[in-house]
Design a protein around this motif. Structure first.
Motif, PDB file in Angstrom:
ATOM      1  N   GLU A   1      91.657   1.739  42.085  1.00 30.32           N
ATOM      2  CA  GLU A   1      92.830   1.470  41.254  1.00 30.32           C
ATOM      3  C   GLU A   1      92.440   0.713  39.986  1.00 30.32           C
ATOM      4  N   LYS A   2      91.491  -0.210  40.117  1.00 32.22           N
ATOM      5  CA  LYS A   2      91.037  -0.981  38.953  1.00 32.22           C
ATOM      6  C   LYS A   2      90.299  -0.085  37.957  1.00 32.22           C
ATOM      7  N   LEU A   3      89.466   0.813  38.469  1.00 34.31           N
ATOM      8  CA  LEU A   3      88.762   1.751  37.592  1.00 34.31           C
ATOM      9  C   LEU A   3      89.742   2.694  36.894  1.00 34.31           C
ATOM     10  N   TYR A   4      90.763   3.106  37.638  1.00 33.85           N
ATOM     11  CA  TYR A   4      91.813   3.964  37.080  1.00 33.85           C
ATOM     12  C   TYR A   4      92.569   3.229  35.972  1.00 33.85           C
TER      13      TYR A   4
ATOM     14  N   LYS B   1      91.485   0.967  34.072  1.00 35.35           N
ATOM     15  CA  LYS B   1      90.590   0.806  32.919  1.00 35.35           C
ATOM     16  C   LYS B   1      90.327   2.119  32.192  1.00 35.35           C
ATOM     17  N   GLY B   2      90.808   3.243  32.750  1.00 33.23           N
ATOM     18  CA  GLY B   2      90.639   4.529  32.103  1.00 33.23           C
ATOM     19  C   GLY B   2      89.309   5.216  32.399  1.00 33.23           C
ATOM     20  N   GLU B   3      88.562   4.681  33.362  1.00 39.09           N
ATOM     21  CA  GLU B   3      87.278   5.311  33.706  1.00 39.09           C
ATOM     22  C   GLU B   3      87.473   6.537  34.594  1.00 39.09           C
ATOM     23  N   ILE B   4      88.650   6.631  35.210  1.00 42.77           N
ATOM     24  CA  ILE B   4      89.024   7.773  36.043  1.00 42.77           C
ATOM     25  C   ILE B   4      90.428   8.185  35.609  1.00 42.77           C
ATOM     26  N   ARG B   5      90.658   9.467  35.412  1.00 51.21           N
ATOM     27  CA  ARG B   5      91.977   9.921  34.963  1.00 51.21           C
ATOM     28  C   ARG B   5      92.969  10.038  36.120  1.00 51.21           C
ATOM     29  N   ALA B   6      92.470  10.267  37.324  1.00 51.50           N
ATOM     30  CA  ALA B   6      93.338  10.342  38.502  1.00 51.50           C
ATOM     31  C   ALA B   6      92.509   9.966  39.724  1.00 51.50           C
ATOM     32  N   ILE B   7      93.137   9.312  40.687  1.00 54.35           N
ATOM     33  CA  ILE B   7      92.449   8.939  41.921  1.00 54.35           C
ATOM     34  C   ILE B   7      93.182   9.562  43.105  1.00 54.35           C
ATOM     35  N   GLY B   8      92.404   9.887  44.127  1.00 56.05           N
ATOM     36  CA  GLY B   8      92.985  10.542  45.284  1.00 56.05           C
ATOM     37  C   GLY B   8      92.134  10.361  46.513  1.00 56.05           C
ATOM     38  N   VAL B   9      92.431  11.161  47.517  1.00 56.57           N
ATOM     39  CA  VAL B   9      91.766  11.043  48.810  1.00 56.57           C
ATOM     40  C   VAL B   9      91.375  12.437  49.304  1.00 56.57           C
ATOM     41  N   SER B  10      90.544  12.451  50.329  1.00 61.42           N
ATOM     42  CA  SER B  10      90.130  13.702  50.953  1.00 61.42           C
ATOM     43  C   SER B  10      90.096  13.488  52.456  1.00 61.42           C
ATOM     44  N   ASN B  11      90.547  14.474  53.181  1.00 56.73           N
ATOM     45  CA  ASN B  11      90.530  14.427  54.655  1.00 56.73           C
ATOM     46  C   ASN B  11      91.448  13.353  55.244  1.00 56.73           C
TER      47      ASN B  11
ATOM     48  N   ASN C   1      98.895   0.215  45.356  1.00 52.12           N
ATOM     49  CA  ASN C   1      99.888   0.202  44.287  1.00 52.12           C
ATOM     50  C   ASN C   1     100.017   1.552  43.597  1.00 52.12           C
ATOM     51  N   THR C   2      99.106   2.467  43.919  1.00 54.03           N
ATOM     52  CA  THR C   2      99.063   3.772  43.270  1.00 54.03           C
ATOM     53  C   THR C   2      99.128   4.864  44.329  1.00 54.03           C
ATOM     54  N   THR C   3     100.035   5.807  44.161  1.00 53.06           N
ATOM     55  CA  THR C   3     100.088   6.945  45.081  1.00 53.06           C
ATOM     56  C   THR C   3      98.948   7.897  44.749  1.00 53.06           C
ATOM     57  N   PRO C   4      98.172   8.326  45.741  1.00 53.85           N
ATOM     58  CA  PRO C   4      97.108   9.288  45.451  1.00 53.85           C
ATOM     59  C   PRO C   4      97.652  10.506  44.720  1.00 53.85           C
ATOM     60  N   ALA C   5      96.844  11.034  43.795  1.00 50.45           N
ATOM     61  CA  ALA C   5      97.251  12.230  43.062  1.00 50.45           C
ATOM     62  C   ALA C   5      97.005  13.487  43.882  1.00 50.45           C
ATOM     63  N   VAL C   6      95.961  13.433  44.730  1.00 49.98           N
ATOM     64  CA  VAL C   6      95.499  14.613  45.465  1.00 49.98           C
ATOM     65  C   VAL C   6      95.085  14.209  46.870  1.00 49.98           C
ATOM     66  N   ASN C   7      95.300  15.092  47.834  1.00 50.57           N
ATOM     67  CA  ASN C   7      94.666  14.993  49.151  1.00 50.57           C
ATOM     68  C   ASN C   7      93.917  16.301  49.363  1.00 50.57           C
TER      69      ASN C   7
END
Length: 281
Positions: free
Chosen positions: A129-132, A134-144, A158-164
């Protein structure tokens, strides 16, 4: 190399407004020494969405292909993933991935597996979330992530994942997890989208391939696209890469989508996220 993207690939808008090409190219199990050439071929074929992971050991090859392509960075969508064994050190792990890729930022960064036994994915998410922010990642998510894992993350973050990103193909659709994800605005991304080839032999798929003058793989990929999934097929063969990309021109009716959907067998190919605990180191 052509700098023209395949204009026919649809884009989906993630829950933070970022757009992602719905059909991308995966490099799972692509040997590091072959990755640059294979990704260059994929970019030449028209793919603009590339999915890799630190655990694959081929991020540098992906980065080399991107650098050699001459394609403007803003036309590319690059995903990588956090190793299980680095969930307690996600910021440093991300920086290593970013450097290996040779990029200023990553479009999508995923927690690769929940690994509930080590109980660190919330800690990893906080760092992401902190990297997001700061703009170092455009979207954060999860897998599995299974339904319970999503509940825990949604309650703590504090952030809903963009992708699973989950194993999903006609014979293993994970309906509960997919519905849970979508109910929270989390886009579902399918890996092993062809069931590692096993789903292509189904009679229903063959019949629809004949009807549409398409390959069985194009039918299954069209089913994913028509179902709203992001999909990331892999192939080392440039002809097949192009055939897979051409699935965007195959439109299945609601009845045909349902026919492919009826192939559900409940048979998982990969590891079970409820128990998977490998470190990937």
């Amino acid at each position: 190399m052509s700098n023209e993207p395949n204009a026919n690939v649809p884009e989906l808008t993630l829950n933070n407004g970022v757009t992602i090409p719905q059909l991308g190219f995966g490099v799972f199990q692509v040997p590091p020494e072959d990755t640059r050439k294979i990704v260059e071929d994929a970019l030449e074929a028209g793919y603009r969405h590339i999915d890799t992971a630190a655990a694959y050991g081929n991020e540098a090859g992906v980065g080399a292909a991107i650098a050699a392509s001459g394609i403007p960075r803003e036309e590319l969508f690059i995903t990588t993933k956090l190793r299980n064994g680095e969930q307690g050190n996600a910021a440093a792990a991300f920086e290593n991935s970013r450097k290996a890729l040779g990029l200023d930022f990553v479009d999508l960064y995923l927690i690769h597996w929940p690994v509930p036994s080590q109980n660190q994915f919330v800690e990893a998410w906080t760092a992401m979330e902190k990297l997001y922010a700061k703009g170092e990642i455009r979207a954060i998510g999860v897998s599995n992530f299974l339904a319970g894992d999503l509940d825990k993350l949604l309650a703590a973050g504090n952030t809903t994942p963009a992708v699973n990103q989950i194993e999903l193909h006609p014979t293993f659709q994970q309906a509960e997890v997919a519905a849970k994800s979508r109910s929270h605005g989390i886009t579902v991304e399918a890996y092993s989208p062809l069931g590692q080839g096993s789903d292509l032999a189904a009679d229903t798929v063959g019949r629809l391939a004949d009807k549409h003058g398409a390959t069985p793989a194009q039918i299954v990929l069209a089913w994913h696209l028509g179902s709203g999934n992001i999909v990331i097929p892999k192939s080392a063969d440039s002809k097949r890469m192009r055939e897979n990309l051409a699935a965007v021109s195959v439109a299945l009716s609601a009845e045909e989508l349902a026919a492919v959907g009826s192939l559900e067998s409940g048979q998982r190919i990969g590891a079970d996220p409820a128990t998977a605990a490998f470190t990937q180191m």
